[in-house]
Design a protein around this motif. Structure first.
Motif: not given
Length: 284
Positions: A77, A81, A84, A93, A95, A108, A112, A264
């Motif tokens: 992760a 980040r 990215r 993505a 995680f 986040i 994500d 999200d």
């Protein structure tokens, strides 16, 4: 694209990746091309090998960006980040298989998703001490990679309320061979907590079950752990994170993302689940 934290054969993350793939195969209404890579620099924390790896991924996916990145574990992760924007700024993505403490909600991004865990080490140790109240010493077996040293500090902080009740011994500054010598000669009323052993203090990596099975063969005390990816003949039962349950959640989240759901909107944290074995160890 599934991104492993240290390598494809390191537990517990390999179990999560394997079960996530199984869930993808089971749940996907589409044919999937799943590719796997590993952030092997996470073993030592040396960032120098990352640039060639970033360039490799950039070249490999130059013609077609992944529809989804699944980062398994905290080092994977963190790698996503860090790179990215350079690699896949628009790809969603997911995680997963990393603790909430390693990836806060504020970290986040909009594209994500998070299916994380929350380990409660004090709860785990207190449950073990309820089952084995005569325990006076707990030897912690933990590796020396950056991720493992992070967890040494976190576990130590969580267990401070147990100081005076039990003597907690740390061996992460030793080679695994020296750890084996220590755990083969523990005093009576001892137990062993197995966290992970990715790389020992001598820089030796330990894939698969090699370290745990060797520890079990030589140790003179029962072993307990936090993750049922390690559960088997070596480990006593107790409250452990369920790899199957988390992987099922992660697989479902991945299908939702591939189907166009906004990342999200997917945030879930799993805690220790209570699982107990009826097997009794002779080393009690």
């Amino acid at each position: 694209m599934i991104l492993h934290s240290v390598g494809r054969e390191f537990r517990p993350w390999n179990e999560y990746a394997k079960q996530i793939r199984a869930e993808l195969d089971r749940q996907s209404p589409w044919p999937l091309d799943v590719r796997e890579h590993s952030v092997e620099s996470a073993r030592s924390g040396d960032s120098n090998p990352e640039l060639p790896f970033v360039q490799y991924l950039g070249a490999l996916y130059a013609e077609r960006v992944p529809d989804l990145i699944v980062a398994v574990g905290a080092p994977a992760a963190a790698f996503v980040r860090r790179h990215r924007q350079q690699l896949f700024p628009k790809a969603p993505a997911l995680f997963t298989a990393n603790d909430q403490r390693r990836l806060q909600y504020s970290d986040i991004a909009q594209n994500d998703a998070l299916v994380a865990v929350r380990h409660d080490f004090r709860f785990l140790f207190e449950r073990f001490l309820r089952v084995s109240p005569s325990t006076k010493i707990v030897a912690v077996v933990n590796g020396n990679s950056p991720n493992e040293l992070f967890w040494r500090n976190e576990i130590q902080k969580e267990l401070r309320p147990l100081e005076g009740r039990v003597d907690i011994r740390w061996y992460d500054n030793l080679s695994f061979q020296d750890i084996l010598k220590q755990t083969a000669n523990l005093p009576p009323h001892s137990a062993i907590f197995w966290n992970t052993m990715v790389v020992d203090a001598a820089g030796v990596p330990y894939e698969g079950d090699r370290a745990l099975t060797t520890l079990y063969a030589t140790a003179n005390a029962p072993i307990f752990t936090h993750d049922d990816s390690f559960f088997g003949k070596e480990i006593l039962g107790g409250p452990m994170l369920s790899a199957r349950a988390l992987s099922k959640e992660a697989g479902s989240a991945a299908i939702r993302l591939l189907g166009g759901e906004k990342p999200d909107s997917i945030i879930r944290v799993e805690g220790n689940s209570c699982r107990y074995s009826t097997r009794r160890s002779a080393r009690s």
